[in-house]
Design an enzyme around this catalytic site. Structure first.
Site, mmCIF file in Angstrom:
data_model
loop_
_atom_site.group_PDB
_atom_site.id
_atom_site.type_symbol
_atom_site.label_atom_id
_atom_site.label_comp_id
_atom_site.label_asym_id
_atom_site.label_seq_id
_atom_site.Cartn_x
_atom_site.Cartn_y
_atom_site.Cartn_z
ATOM 1 N N GLY A 14 0.781 -1.236 0.000
ATOM 2 C CA GLY A 14 0.000 0.000 0.000
ATOM 3 C C GLY A 14 0.809 1.279 0.000
ATOM 4 N N SER A 15 2.055 1.229 -0.446
ATOM 5 C CA SER A 15 2.832 2.480 -0.453
ATOM 6 C C SER A 15 2.246 3.475 -1.451
ATOM 7 C CB SER A 15 4.321 2.215 -0.728
ATOM 8 O OG SER A 15 4.528 1.717 -2.024
ATOM 9 N N ASN A 16 1.744 2.996 -2.571
ATOM 10 C CA ASN A 16 1.076 3.914 -3.505
ATOM 11 C C ASN A 16 -0.222 4.449 -2.893
ATOM 12 O OD1 ASN A 16 2.290 4.221 -6.388
ATOM 13 N ND2 ASN A 16 2.689 2.093 -5.818
ATOM 14 N N LEU A 88 -8.744 -9.964 -10.696
ATOM 15 C CA LEU A 88 -9.380 -9.456 -11.908
ATOM 16 C C LEU A 88 -10.657 -8.705 -11.501
ATOM 17 C CD1 LEU A 88 -8.969 -9.530 -14.968
ATOM 18 C CD2 LEU A 88 -10.430 -11.561 -15.031
ATOM 19 N N ILE A 89 -10.845 -7.541 -12.100
ATOM 20 C CA ILE A 89 -12.047 -6.751 -11.786
ATOM 21 C C ILE A 89 -13.231 -7.357 -12.549
ATOM 22 C CG2 ILE A 89 -13.087 -4.449 -12.000
ATOM 23 C CD1 ILE A 89 -10.813 -4.575 -9.969
ATOM 24 N N ASN A 103 -5.607 1.871 -13.218
ATOM 25 C CA ASN A 103 -4.596 0.973 -12.629
ATOM 26 C C ASN A 103 -3.210 1.488 -12.965
ATOM 27 O OD1 ASN A 103 -3.579 -1.424 -11.370
ATOM 28 N ND2 ASN A 103 -3.261 -2.319 -13.395
ATOM 29 N N HIS A 105 0.749 -0.003 -13.592
ATOM 30 C CA HIS A 105 1.520 -1.224 -13.804
ATOM 31 C C HIS A 105 3.000 -0.847 -13.920
ATOM 32 C CE1 HIS A 105 2.092 -5.401 -14.929
ATOM 33 N NE2 HIS A 105 2.981 -4.972 -15.798
ATOM 34 N N ASP A 146 -4.393 -5.605 -17.638
ATOM 35 C CA ASP A 146 -3.420 -4.659 -18.220
ATOM 36 C C ASP A 146 -3.693 -4.292 -19.676
ATOM 37 O OD1 ASP A 146 -2.126 -4.857 -15.780
ATOM 38 O OD2 ASP A 146 -0.757 -6.401 -16.467
ATOM 39 N N GLU A 175 6.463 5.850 -9.771
ATOM 40 C CA GLU A 175 5.035 5.715 -9.455
ATOM 41 C C GLU A 175 4.594 6.801 -8.478
ATOM 42 O OE1 GLU A 175 4.206 0.993 -10.051
ATOM 43 O OE2 GLU A 175 4.788 1.615 -8.045
HETATM 44 C C1 GRF Z 1 3.194 -1.200 -7.677
HETATM 45 O O1 GRF Z 1 4.467 -1.458 -8.185
HETATM 46 C C2 GRF Z 1 2.189 -1.131 -8.786
HETATM 47 O O2 GRF Z 1 2.727 -0.724 -10.006
HETATM 48 C C3 GRF Z 1 1.713 -2.539 -8.919
HETATM 49 O O3 GRF Z 1 1.727 -3.044 -7.607
HETATM 50 C C4 GRF Z 1 2.695 -2.366 -6.836
HETATM 51 C C5 GRF Z 1 2.054 -1.937 -5.562
HETATM 52 O O4 GRF Z 1 2.978 -1.505 -4.612
HETATM 53 N N1 GRF Z 1 0.439 -2.595 -9.579
HETATM 54 P P1 GRF Z 1 2.468 -0.870 -3.242
HETATM 55 O O5 GRF Z 1 1.543 -1.868 -2.578
HETATM 56 O O6 GRF Z 1 1.763 0.403 -3.596
HETATM 57 O O7 GRF Z 1 3.695 -0.628 -2.413
#
Ligand code: GRF
Length: 193
Positions: A14-16, A88-89, A103, A105, A146, A175
């Site tokens: 969940g860092s993003n 999958l959604i 999303n 990727h 994707d 990201e």
């Molecule tokens: C990210 O690299 C994203 O591109 C992919 O999953 C990863 C999630 O990382 N879809 P985090 O959980 O946000 O750290």
């Protein structure tokens, strides 16, 4: 303008998700209202707790039978953000949010995408292929992994000194730099309420 309400779906660290939450914390037009995970032990749940955002955990059946979609609708969610979401959604969710699910990727799609290409498998494949460039793709979501419309890509060089770990670290930085602001402009343009 009515406030746009985002739900983030994530399965892992969940860092993003955290980075997106921080970005929109004081935003006048966009708020992160809900964080959902299909894994009850995913660190994302713990990570977002200090932000006071409602979280919910669901299983594969609830995703497939429309209960997750119902929860999003009940919370008046306008856009769904996938951030490391590993399922999958289903059609019911795509139909409820046409062109409103996005999303990220960790590769330059269509390279190194598709089923089974997630997490460290992606930079490992990039290194194994001897690719000169890596990068990220932000895309709309349809029924296939994707394959939705690409709205943003940025490339970085693969360094001769890179291994999968160092490459993934730089991809993550890319990201964090881009996902929130691309979400913002997407939500506030065609995707807006
Ligand atoms: C990210 O690299 C994203 O591109 C992919 O999953 C990863 C999630 O990382 N879809 P985090 O959980 O946000 O750290």
């Amino acid at each position: 303008m009515k406030k746009n309400k985002l739900a983030i779906l994530a399965s892992g660290s969940g860092s993003n998700a955290e980075n997106i939450i921080r970005y929109f914390q004081a935003h006048p037009d966009v708020e992160v209202k809900l964080v959902g995970s299909n894994r009850k032990n995913a660190f994302v749940i713990e990570r977002v707790a200090p932000f006071g955002i409602k979280t919910f955990v669901f299983n594969a059946t609830q995703l497939m039978d429309g209960s997750v979609t119902d929860q999003l609708k009940a919370a008046e969610i306008t856009h769904v953000i996938l951030a490391g979401f590993m399922a999958l959604i289903p059609p019911n969710l795509i139909e409820a949010y046409p062109d409103r699910i996005v999303n990220i990727h960790p590769s330059l799609l269509p390279q190194f995408g598709g089923k089974g290409m997630y997490g460290m498998k992606v930079p490992e494949a990039v290194i194994a292929a001897g690719a000169k460039e890596a990068g990220i793709t932000i895309h709309l979501v349809n029924e296939k992994y994707d394959e939705g419309k690409i709205i943003f890509q940025e490339a970085i060089p693969v360094l001769s000194t890179d291994d999968a770990t160092s490459l993934m670290e730089r991809i993550h930085q890319l990201e964090y730099k881009n996902y929130p602001r691309v979400i913002e402009s997407w939500v506030l343009s065609a995707g807006s309420q």
